[in-house]
Design a protein around this motif. Sequence first.
Motif, PDB file in Angstrom:
ATOM      1  N   ASP A  53       0.804  -1.216   0.000  1.00  0.00           N
ATOM      2  CA  ASP A  53       0.000   0.000   0.000  1.00  0.00           C
ATOM      3  C   ASP A  53       0.839   1.270   0.000  1.00  0.00           C
ATOM      4  O   ASP A  53       0.313   2.355  -0.177  1.00  0.00           O
ATOM      5  N   LEU A  54       2.132   1.160   0.211  1.00  0.00           N
ATOM      6  CA  LEU A  54       2.956   2.367   0.302  1.00  0.00           C
ATOM      7  C   LEU A  54       4.058   2.305  -0.751  1.00  0.00           C
ATOM      8  O   LEU A  54       4.905   1.409  -0.717  1.00  0.00           O
ATOM      9  N   LEU A  55       4.009   3.250  -1.693  1.00  0.00           N
ATOM     10  CA  LEU A  55       5.102   3.371  -2.655  1.00  0.00           C
ATOM     11  C   LEU A  55       6.159   4.255  -2.020  1.00  0.00           C
ATOM     12  O   LEU A  55       5.937   5.428  -1.777  1.00  0.00           O
ATOM     13  N   ARG A  56       7.311   3.660  -1.714  1.00  0.00           N
ATOM     14  CA  ARG A  56       8.308   4.422  -0.971  1.00  0.00           C
ATOM     15  C   ARG A  56       9.074   5.366  -1.883  1.00  0.00           C
ATOM     16  O   ARG A  56       9.309   6.522  -1.540  1.00  0.00           O
ATOM     17  N   CYS A  57       9.460   4.855  -3.037  1.00  0.00           N
ATOM     18  CA  CYS A  57      10.396   5.640  -3.841  1.00  0.00           C
ATOM     19  C   CYS A  57      10.424   5.108  -5.267  1.00  0.00           C
ATOM     20  O   CYS A  57      10.233   3.919  -5.482  1.00  0.00           O
ATOM     21  N   ILE A  58      10.651   6.002  -6.222  1.00  0.00           N
ATOM     22  CA  ILE A  58      10.959   5.578  -7.581  1.00  0.00           C
ATOM     23  C   ILE A  58      12.348   6.118  -7.898  1.00  0.00           C
ATOM     24  O   ILE A  58      12.549   7.329  -7.937  1.00  0.00           O
ATOM     25  N   LEU A  76       6.280  -1.001   0.036  1.00  0.00           N
ATOM     26  CA  LEU A  76       6.178  -1.404   1.428  1.00  0.00           C
ATOM     27  C   LEU A  76       4.723  -1.775   1.686  1.00  0.00           C
ATOM     28  O   LEU A  76       3.816  -1.123   1.177  1.00  0.00           O
ATOM     29  N   ALA A  77       4.521  -2.852   2.452  1.00  0.00           N
ATOM     30  CA  ALA A  77       3.156  -3.232   2.835  1.00  0.00           C
ATOM     31  C   ALA A  77       3.035  -3.015   4.335  1.00  0.00           C
ATOM     32  O   ALA A  77       3.591  -3.777   5.121  1.00  0.00           O
ATOM     33  N   THR A  78       2.323  -1.972   4.729  1.00  0.00           N
ATOM     34  CA  THR A  78       2.298  -1.626   6.152  1.00  0.00           C
ATOM     35  C   THR A  78       1.477  -2.635   6.954  1.00  0.00           C
ATOM     36  O   THR A  78       1.786  -2.903   8.103  1.00  0.00           O
ATOM     37  N   GLY A  81       3.836  -5.876   6.706  1.00  0.00           N
ATOM     38  CA  GLY A  81       5.198  -5.718   7.213  1.00  0.00           C
ATOM     39  C   GLY A  81       6.274  -6.259   6.302  1.00  0.00           C
ATOM     40  O   GLY A  81       7.350  -6.617   6.762  1.00  0.00           O
ATOM     41  N   HIS A  82       6.017  -6.351   4.999  1.00  0.00           N
ATOM     42  CA  HIS A  82       7.095  -6.770   4.102  1.00  0.00           C
ATOM     43  C   HIS A  82       7.351  -5.711   3.038  1.00  0.00           C
ATOM     44  O   HIS A  82       6.544  -4.811   2.820  1.00  0.00           O
ATOM     45  N   SER A  83       8.507  -5.811   2.426  1.00  0.00           N
ATOM     46  CA  SER A  83       8.886  -4.828   1.409  1.00  0.00           C
ATOM     47  C   SER A  83       9.466  -5.554   0.203  1.00  0.00           C
ATOM     48  O   SER A  83       9.923  -6.690   0.301  1.00  0.00           O
ATOM     49  N   ARG A 101       0.423   6.370 -11.376  1.00  0.00           N
ATOM     50  CA  ARG A 101      -0.273   7.300 -10.495  1.00  0.00           C
ATOM     51  C   ARG A 101      -1.656   6.786 -10.098  1.00  0.00           C
ATOM     52  O   ARG A 101      -2.122   7.042  -8.996  1.00  0.00           O
ATOM     53  N   PRO A 105      -1.045   7.080  -5.839  1.00  0.00           N
ATOM     54  CA  PRO A 105      -0.970   8.522  -6.145  1.00  0.00           C
ATOM     55  C   PRO A 105       0.389   9.127  -5.784  1.00  0.00           C
ATOM     56  O   PRO A 105       0.793  10.136  -6.345  1.00  0.00           O
ATOM     57  N   ALA A 106       1.106   8.485  -4.843  1.00  0.00           N
ATOM     58  CA  ALA A 106       2.423   8.985  -4.468  1.00  0.00           C
ATOM     59  C   ALA A 106       3.361   9.017  -5.667  1.00  0.00           C
ATOM     60  O   ALA A 106       4.327   9.782  -5.703  1.00  0.00           O
TER      61      ALA A 106
ATOM     62  N   LEU B 233      -1.766   6.748   3.129  1.00  0.00           N
ATOM     63  CA  LEU B 233      -0.902   5.688   2.618  1.00  0.00           C
ATOM     64  C   LEU B 233      -0.723   5.812   1.115  1.00  0.00           C
ATOM     65  O   LEU B 233       0.369   5.630   0.585  1.00  0.00           O
ATOM     66  N   ALA B 234      -1.811   6.148   0.414  1.00  0.00           N
ATOM     67  CA  ALA B 234      -1.748   6.236  -1.038  1.00  0.00           C
ATOM     68  C   ALA B 234      -0.747   7.300  -1.478  1.00  0.00           C
ATOM     69  O   ALA B 234      -0.030   7.130  -2.458  1.00  0.00           O
ATOM     70  N   TYR B 235      -0.684   8.402  -0.752  1.00  0.00           N
ATOM     71  CA  TYR B 235       0.251   9.455  -1.114  1.00  0.00           C
ATOM     72  C   TYR B 235       1.622   9.264  -0.477  1.00  0.00           C
ATOM     73  O   TYR B 235       2.451  10.164  -0.522  1.00  0.00           O
ATOM     74  N   GLY B 236       1.849   8.122   0.142  1.00  0.00           N
ATOM     75  CA  GLY B 236       3.176   7.832   0.666  1.00  0.00           C
ATOM     76  C   GLY B 236       3.555   8.636   1.887  1.00  0.00           C
ATOM     77  O   GLY B 236       4.733   8.891   2.110  1.00  0.00           O
ATOM     78  N   TRP B 249       2.336   2.705  12.126  1.00  0.00           N
ATOM     79  CA  TRP B 249       3.510   2.231  11.376  1.00  0.00           C
ATOM     80  C   TRP B 249       4.717   3.077  11.751  1.00  0.00           C
ATOM     81  O   TRP B 249       4.743   4.275  11.534  1.00  0.00           O
ATOM     82  N   MET B 255      10.647  -2.493  11.367  1.00  0.00           N
ATOM     83  CA  MET B 255      11.888  -3.023  10.803  1.00  0.00           C
ATOM     84  C   MET B 255      13.050  -2.408  11.580  1.00  0.00           C
ATOM     85  O   MET B 255      13.705  -1.487  11.096  1.00  0.00           O
ATOM     86  N   TYR B 326      18.464  -0.357  -0.923  1.00  0.00           N
ATOM     87  CA  TYR B 326      17.537   0.719  -0.600  1.00  0.00           C
ATOM     88  C   TYR B 326      17.291   0.639   0.891  1.00  0.00           C
ATOM     89  O   TYR B 326      16.805  -0.380   1.382  1.00  0.00           O
ATOM     90  N   GLU B 328      15.961   2.553   4.554  1.00  0.00           N
ATOM     91  CA  GLU B 328      15.175   3.649   5.134  1.00  0.00           C
ATOM     92  C   GLU B 328      15.331   3.684   6.642  1.00  0.00           C
ATOM     93  O   GLU B 328      15.446   2.641   7.282  1.00  0.00           O
ATOM     94  N   ARG B 354      15.179   9.634  -0.822  1.00  0.00           N
ATOM     95  CA  ARG B 354      13.735   9.788  -0.656  1.00  0.00           C
ATOM     96  C   ARG B 354      13.515  10.647   0.583  1.00  0.00           C
ATOM     97  O   ARG B 354      13.677  10.189   1.715  1.00  0.00           O
TER      98      ARG B 354
END
Lengths: 159, 392
Positions: A53-58, A76-78, A81-83, A101, A105-106, B233-236, B249, B255, B326, B328, B354
Amino acid sequence: MNSTEIIQLLQQQQGPALAAAVADGLHPHVVVPADRLMAVATVLRTDWRLRFDLLRCISAIDWPAKNTIELSYDLLATARGHSFAVKVLLDRANPRVESLRGIWPAAEWHEREAFDLMGVTFLHHPDLRRILLPEDWVGHPLRKDYQYPTEYQGLQLNP
Amino acid sequence: MNEIERHYRYQGDPLHEGEVPSDIRTEELTLNMGPQHPSTHGVLRVLLQTDGELVLKATPYVGYLHRCAEKMAEQVTYRQFTLYTDRLDYLAAMNNNLGFALAAEKLGAIEVPARAQYLRVIFAELNRIASHLVATGCYGLDMGAFTPFVYCFREREYVLDLFEAACGARLTYSYITIGGVREDLPEGWIGRCREFLDYLEPKITEYNNLLSYNHIFINRTARVGVCPPDLALAYGLTGPCLRGSGVPWDLRKAMPYCRYDEFDFEVPVGRGEQGTVGDSWDRYFVRLLEMIQSVRIIRQALDKLADGPVQAKVPRLVKLPAGEIYYEVENPRGQLGFHLVSEGGTSPYRLKIRGPSFCNLSILPAVARNCLLADIAALLGSLDIVMGEVDR
């Protein structure tokens, strides 16, 4: 889920779409062809076992020797708990890939950044324009063969 | 811009379209907020399309502070880049140092001595307190309360004094380096640190009485700029902004790095106490609660601190093997990530940063729509952005 299980699940669902998979090491990821990115991303976002559910970075990485530009989507899946990460390799002369997008949307700003600094075109992006550099800037500075400008709006620049 | 790029320019996005009832529509006015504006917290420009007091559309323009950090990383050595990380989020330089050092250490398989690990935790948490104090104080200032700002900066001064005693700098520390920390603590530092922790804890209650439960403040911030958890969450969104939306979280729990798993602490989340879950008040209050947790962590880390080396044996010119990572860490503003690609040299082949503020700010157009004009300051302040990190 660990990386091996995630890759197995993706192979079940998207079999031939995966070009390569790296399960161990510091950056586990799968490489997918650019035209299959949307399908793989949809599975990653919606499958109940994955739920990224969480796009950390491109991150966009330029490889002139291989004539590719690599995009790495770190996820990342909050709730789980895995990435994991997904990569696409694009042609350096004409890098273009579908925008994600609509899924995360991030991605909007991260994709604008990759467009700005690396010159990657994202198809169907709602607002693809430079984000960090001025709109009239020429070139994409994070390319390895970037030529430093000598002048900008009448200002002499010394590299 | 070529033909294809022009074709994919903005065509109108249903997400951003206003839905104001037609009977209260007046003439639309375009308003420029920033780049020099006290409540934009740095050089941020927001183009506001307004209809009376309503904001129909807010478009942030960033990049005024762009210093090409990623390009510079490719031209300096790993140790030299530590100094550049100070300048990303300049209110949390320790945490930035830590994130970069950990990414490089993981890639180079460098073991950090136990004492350095605990020192890192202590300094990272002290910096979290200092950063949250700035966020709290400035947020009060944005909402028209001047006194808490002065109080918060008074407390922050003690943290900066502690940092100055340990490493000589008050803002750009470069204290946490690859392999450990730069030098050991000076005489009497631990006692001073404990004194500060005892001093700070009752102050949090004071802030609550002064600001958090102040009626004017609550009216300005509760039910304002609501980010529901799925939207966040959608907007990170990460860090206090995500936890303010009720998502428990925290990378330090989920982690753990740097032995955070050895400490006993809680992850405060927004509960919608004064209004709705994910409103500006929740995001503000989560920061206050996090300061108390940071105090807890520092106390435990001080207890565990044993004698030993503070630096692993790492050569002056760090060379990392070819590979990529990567990584964080949980910064005061959210997850700071470093995508480090090495070709085996003394400088990164590519380093993507990031910045948490970058992602936190990207939610602004989605939340600011149909907000009142005066609430934009409440929303922006509660997101607590640092432009040095947005623009890098």
